[in-house]
Design a protein around this motif. Structure first.
Motif, PDB file in Angstrom:
ATOM      1  N   LYS A  68      30.111  32.377  48.257  1.00  0.00           N
ATOM      2  CA  LYS A  68      30.135  33.663  47.423  1.00  0.00           C
ATOM      3  C   LYS A  68      31.316  33.814  46.814  1.00  0.00           C
ATOM      4  N   ASP A  69      32.533  33.641  47.314  1.00  0.00           N
ATOM      5  CA  ASP A  69      33.756  33.714  46.933  1.00  0.00           C
ATOM      6  C   ASP A  69      34.513  32.770  46.239  1.00  0.00           C
ATOM      7  N   LYS A  70      33.732  31.492  46.409  1.00  0.00           N
ATOM      8  CA  LYS A  70      34.319  30.180  45.797  1.00  0.00           C
ATOM      9  C   LYS A  70      34.003  29.781  44.649  1.00  0.00           C
ATOM     10  N   LEU A  71      32.468  29.915  44.306  1.00  0.00           N
ATOM     11  CA  LEU A  71      31.758  29.411  43.169  1.00  0.00           C
ATOM     12  C   LEU A  71      31.716  30.653  42.032  1.00  0.00           C
ATOM     13  N   LYS A  72      31.540  30.117  41.012  1.00  0.00           N
ATOM     14  CA  LYS A  72      31.104  31.320  39.693  1.00  0.00           C
ATOM     15  C   LYS A  72      29.679  31.732  39.796  1.00  0.00           C
TER      16      LYS A  72
END
Length: 197
Positions: free
Chosen positions: A105-109
Motif C-alpha cells: 500500500k505504501d510502495k506502489l502507486k
C-alpha cells in the motif's frame, strides 16, 4: 533521491494519514515552520527530525529518504482478480486482497486506493451474504416464512436465487473492475460501506 521527491513524500505520507501540517508538527514535536520548510523543499530532514517524522507517519526513515513511486500494473490487476477468492470461500475475497494491500500500500502507486475500494466492497458483500444466511436459518428454524409472507411458497430453488444473484453480481463487479484496472481506467466497486477510508 532528490530533495523535491523527499518533500513530496513527506506531504504524501501526511495526506495519506489524513492529518494537517499542524497535527504532524504537534505529534512529532517539531515546529510547524519546520514541517512547512520540509514540504516546501526548503530544508532536508536529518537525524532526529527524520526519525520523529518517520515515527509520526508510521514509516521508517529509510522509506522517507529512499522512496520513489513505482507503478506495477500487473500487481494491480492480480490484486483486483484476487477478490475472486470468494468463490472458494467468502472470507477469501477479503483476506487475499487485504494481504496484497498491506504489503504494497505504501510502495506502489494506486494500490492503497484500489485496496480500500475493493475491501470495502468485499466486506459489504460478505456481510450481505451472512445476513442472507441468517434470514434463511431464521426462516427454516424459526417457524418458516409463512408468518412473515403468508402467500409465499419458499422452496429450495427459491432459496438459491438470491445466492446466485449475489455471487453473479460479485463476479461481474470484480471482472469489470479488473478490466478497468488493466486498461488504467478508474474503478468503481459499488455498493459498498465505507469501512476503510
Amino acid at each position: 533521491m532528490n530533495n523535491l521527491n523527499l518533500a513530496q513524500r513527506v506531504k504524501d505520507l501526511r495526506n495519506r494519514k489524513g492529518i494537517s501540517q499542524e497535527v504532524l508538527a504537534e505529534e512529532s514535536g517539531l515546529s510547524l515552520r519546520t514541517i512547512q520548510r520540509i514540504e516546501n523543499n526548503e530544508t532536508v530532514p536529518r537525524g532526529d527530525t527524520l526519525k520523529r517524522l518517520a515515527i509520526t507517519l508510521d514509516t521508517s526513515p529509510d522509506e522517507i529518504v529512499d522512496w520513489k513511486i513505482q507503478e506495477d500494473q500487473n500487481y494491480l490487476t492480480i490484486m483486483s482478480l484476487s477478490a475472486l477468492g470468494f468463490l472458494f470461500f467468502p472470507i477469501l475475497g477479503i483476506i487475499i486482497p487485504l494481504t496484497m494491500w498491506i504489503f504494497k500500500k505504501d510502495k506502489l502507486k494506486n494500490v492503497n486506493e484500489l485496496g480500500k475500494s475493493m475491501l470495502n466492497f468485499q466486506i459489504s458483500w460478505t456481510l450481505s451474504l451472512f445476513l442472507y444466511y441468517i434470514f434463511i436459518i431464521i426462516g427454516m428454524f424459526g417457524g418458516g416464512f409463512r408468518g412473515i409472507l403468508p402467500n409465499w411458497n419458499f422452496g429450495i430453488f427459491t432459496m438459491f436465487i438470491p445466492l446466485i444473484i449475489l455471487y453473479a453480481y460479485n463476479i461481474i463487479v470484480t471482472v469489470y473492475n479488473t478490466i478497468r484496472v488493466y486498461n488504467r481506467k478508474s474503478f468503481k466497486y459499488r455498493p459498498a460501506l465505507r469501512i476503510l477510508r
